[in-house]
Design an enzyme around this catalytic site. Structure first.
Site, mmCIF file in Angstrom:
data_model
loop_
_atom_site.group_PDB
_atom_site.id
_atom_site.type_symbol
_atom_site.label_atom_id
_atom_site.label_comp_id
_atom_site.label_asym_id
_atom_site.label_seq_id
_atom_site.Cartn_x
_atom_site.Cartn_y
_atom_site.Cartn_z
ATOM 1 N N GLN A 194 29.580 46.713 35.263
ATOM 2 C CA GLN A 194 30.968 47.161 35.197
ATOM 3 C C GLN A 194 31.476 46.995 33.769
ATOM 4 O O GLN A 194 31.477 45.886 33.226
ATOM 5 C CB GLN A 194 31.829 46.343 36.164
ATOM 6 C CG GLN A 194 33.276 46.794 36.245
ATOM 7 C CD GLN A 194 34.095 45.908 37.161
ATOM 8 O OE1 GLN A 194 34.326 44.734 36.850
ATOM 9 N NE2 GLN A 194 34.532 46.449 38.290
ATOM 10 N N TYR B 208 43.821 45.877 35.114
ATOM 11 C CA TYR B 208 43.296 45.828 33.755
ATOM 12 C C TYR B 208 43.651 47.111 33.006
ATOM 13 O O TYR B 208 44.358 47.969 33.524
ATOM 14 C CB TYR B 208 41.803 45.516 33.793
ATOM 15 C CG TYR B 208 41.544 44.155 34.430
ATOM 16 C CD1 TYR B 208 42.189 43.023 33.944
ATOM 17 C CD2 TYR B 208 40.719 44.018 35.539
ATOM 18 C CE1 TYR B 208 42.006 41.776 34.533
ATOM 19 C CE2 TYR B 208 40.530 42.772 36.149
ATOM 20 C CZ TYR B 208 41.176 41.658 35.638
ATOM 21 O OH TYR B 208 41.001 40.430 36.223
#
Length: 366
Positions: free
Chosen positions: A111, A193
């Site tokens: 990721q 995020y």
């Protein structure tokens, strides 16, 4: 039929508006390991803990093992203890980990992430909360707008040059990830995020080409997906979304379905559906499979595989989600921490045949 243990091909031909041939990767089953931060790195370097932690899940039968949120820049780390891929030394440290996952039969995935305004915070392993002071190793953070996450330091709004640097950093990390041996690159656009911060009107107050309309707020994510795809044309590109902010006036399921369709049309061939994380005042109702309905909605709106995640803890539950057509694969987290051989156990619970590591066959039957 035991759908949970059926193979799944990722990156198969889809209708896209790109000329890039998408990669094809086959996961041996549909019970996968979700990315889970370990907060155990120094200077962004993965180490022995990450190697053992991730390889054990492949030994335990996982179809795909996804390494945790990996920062594309130093200031994109959630905490000073996060892993990264902003230099070649980190690339080289990841290589034996990806190889170990592959040797044990699972697809190695990673990721790629930037924490934005939620960066420079204390690792939960420290027992401290909030922003890390500069005197103790913290750093200034960036975001779409100068709007702080509750209790954190105010970020600096990215200008045009800063946005270009973020896109370039994702592309560079993608090249390093492929060189390290990862077959699937997941772009992290969830959990509050940076890319999620641009998507949500609760955190994005811009009035330029990156703010206002849904198309503008999605612009950075689309540019990142294009850059990652171009940098890694032979990798499967995935995106993780938070399907809802769980807060009034925020990003919602309809937005997710729309933007998931946009990224799929640009060469993304896997969508992972989570939720939340953008604001401290979110109100989440949790329970077994509480996010599955979001995956179902996205799956109905896109023509690529979709994975579900969130309190999926046993084989029968996971199998029922796939049998109902709610998702194409299952991302589990905490259950893998409880039992690194979750897939081997699941096969037994479902009465299905599954190949065990030769070293473990003696334990296959009691």
């Amino acid at each position: 039929m035991t759908l949970l243990l059926d193979p799944l091909t990722l990156g198969a031909d889809t209708d896209t508006d790109t000329d890039t041939d998408t990669a094809t990767v086959v996961a041996r089953n549909r019970l996968w390991v979700a990315p889970m931060c370990q907060y155990s790195a120094e200077d962004g370097m993965p180490g022995e803990w990450h190697h053992v932690h991730l390889a054990q899940f492949a030994s335990g039968g996982a179809g795909m093992v996804t390494a945790e949120a990996t920062a594309v820049t130093p200031d994109g780390r959630i905490s000073p203890d996060d892993v990264g891929l902003w230099n070649d030394a980190q690339r080289d440290a990841w290589a034996p980990i990806a190889a170990a996952i592959r040797r044990r039969g699972a697809v190695p995935a990673i990721q790629l992430a930037h924490a934005g305004r939620k960066a420079s915070t204390w690792s939960p392993l420290t027992g401290r909360r909030g922003a890390v002071p500069h005197a103790e190793g913290g750093w200034p953070t960036v975001a779409p707008s100068a709007v702080a996450f509750d209790g954190f330091a105010e970020p600096r709004a990215l200008d045009a040059a800063g946005i270009e640097e973020v896109v370039a950093a994702f592309a560079a990390a993608a090249r390093r990830a492929v060189a390290a041996g990862f077959d699937v690159l997941q772009v992290h656009a969830a959990h509050g995020y940076l890319l999620h911060q641009f998507l949500s009107p609760l955190s994005n107050r811009r009035d330029d080409d990156y703010g206002g309309s849904l198309q503008n707020r999605a612009r950075l994510l689309l540019q990142v997906c294009d850059a990652v795809r171009d940098a890694a044309p032979h990798a499967v590109i995935a995106v993780r979304f938070s399907a809802t902010d769980w807060a009034e006036g925020g990003w919602d399921v309809a937005d997710t379905v729309t933007v998931a369709g946009w990224v799929a049309a640009r060469g993304v061939t896997l969508i992972d559906v989570s939720s939340g994380g953008l604001v401290a005042h979110q109100r989440i109702t949790t329970g077994p499979g509480y996010q599955v309905a979001f995956a179902r909605a996205v799956r109905a709106g896109v023509d690529v595989p979709v994975s579900a995640v969130g309190e999926i803890t046993d084989a029968a539950q996971a199998q029922s989600i796939l049998a109902a057509g709610d998702a194409d694969a299952i991302m589990a987290g905490r259950e893998w921490l409880r039992d690194p051989h979750f897939a081997l156990r699941a096969a037994g619970e479902l009465g299905a045949d599954m190949e065990w590591p030769a070293q473990y066959v003696r334990a296959r039957r009691r």
